[in-house]
Design an enzyme around this catalytic site. Sequence first.
Site, PDB file in Angstrom:
ATOM      1  NE  ARG A  33      -9.126  12.559   3.037  1.00 53.69           N
ATOM      2  CZ  ARG A  33      -9.196  11.011   2.768  1.00 53.69           C
ATOM      3  NH1 ARG A  33     -10.135  10.659   1.711  1.00 53.69           N
ATOM      4  NH2 ARG A  33      -8.474  10.177   3.416  1.00 53.69           N
ATOM      5  CG  HIS A  49     -12.850   4.105   2.776  1.00 51.30           C
ATOM      6  ND1 HIS A  49     -13.683   5.126   3.092  1.00 51.30           N
ATOM      7  CD2 HIS A  49     -11.726   4.123   3.057  1.00 51.30           C
ATOM      8  CE1 HIS A  49     -12.960   5.940   3.908  1.00 51.30           C
ATOM      9  NE2 HIS A  49     -11.459   5.395   3.739  1.00 51.30           N
ATOM     10  CG  ASN A  73      -1.832   1.139   1.235  1.00 47.00           C
ATOM     11  OD1 ASN A  73      -1.728   2.221   0.506  1.00 47.00           O
ATOM     12  ND2 ASN A  73      -2.844   1.211   2.485  1.00 47.00           N
ATOM     13  CD  GLU A 127      -8.936  -0.389   3.923  1.00 48.29           C
ATOM     14  OE1 GLU A 127      -8.264  -0.338   5.024  1.00 48.29           O
ATOM     15  OE2 GLU A 127      -9.429   0.447   3.310  1.00 48.29           O
TER      16      GLU A 127
END
Length: 397
Positions: A240, A180, A8, A378
């Site tokens: 964000r 996501h 990642n 993930e």
Amino acid sequence: MDTILVVNAGSSSVKFQVFSVEGASGLGRQMKGQVDGIGHQPRLRVSDARGVSLVDRTYPAETISDVAAGMNIAGEWLREEQAISPIAVGHRVVHGGPDYSGPVLIDHDVVTRLAQFASLAPLHQPHNLAPIRSILNNFPNMPQVACFDTAFHRTHGPLADHYAIPDDLYKLGIRRYGFHGLSYEYIANRLAEAAPEISHGRVIIAHLGNGASMCALRDGLSCESTMGFTALDGLPMGTRSGQIDPGVVLYLLNERGMSGPDVQKFLYNECGLKGLSGISSDMRDLESNPDPRAALAIEYFIYRIGLNAGMLAAALQGLDAFVFTAGIGENSVRIRSKVVERLSWLGAKLDPERNERHAQCISSAASRFPIYIIPTDEEAMIAQHTLATLGNTPEMN
Ligand code: ADP
């Protein structure tokens, strides 16, 4: 022992994990590591499955100046000091554009296609692709699989996929992609095991981490998301803004003299919990701070989760289960409790004792629908996809 390496890659760090392949489709996590501080103070840290440190090493800045070099150093350490040479590498890639509805085996053509989506995710896609290119050049026979944050949402119908803009822009790729997806897919699979009767119903998953979004699932498939064209939309996040009137962007550009890159940096890095509180982007910091601005940021986060839950319940025309996941969703007793309170008009009722001990099901018997905590993973999803894709042809629309 066969292993799979999961990568990642971000702008200044590369995170990686090593999974052993156990039997036909079983996977066991062996190592977890990262190279961070790339370009200024590179540092390689890896720990084993129990969290015991295997290495913690710093490097001169000039030896690891970019993400690909960071991955090379990690690869060298794995090969030379741990004798690990994976049978395949699975990568988290943020954007699969309109094309990819599942993981894909990487070749040069795929990389070219994925590079075209860089303009859709300029802060992430180029970094995701850097180690892919480097491995493709240095180890051309190493199978690599790209797993996308957008892919799980390709089941959205046209109403969820469109903005009200002319069709030529939709065809150019201005669509509501959703993100996501690897987390939601993992949760959907776990839910099918934990509560098979629910997994075919109408479910909202709240992925509440530094990045935060919510997803509506029907029959285990994504049908609506709070994120759209970019991962800026929807819920307020650590830094964000989340959903914001596009008029604010126009105002910043036209009246405040900010440039496009200024506004981009502002909306990604200076807003959200950090901007609103003026204190921190981190929920733990805010929860432990008595300043009223910290309380406002927390209340705002919860309020927006409530609003978005209402929107997703409307998309689903009802609700059969609600799931919390990611850093805040898995760990914060207080946030979960306040969110469930916000959902009480839908019939949600918490069992405080179960919530306190982070039980898998935290709703009371009187709740109109069950409420779960399901930890996300993930990287395990990427490892599973990588293993499955090795023998499969790419899945495309
Ligand atoms: P990322 O999106 O970077 O993967 P995570 O899923 O790790 O983020 O979530 C990070 C967030 O989770 C941070 O805001 C952190 O404060 C929050 N968090 C982690 N543990 C707790 C806790 N015990 N209580 C409250 N918030 C927590």
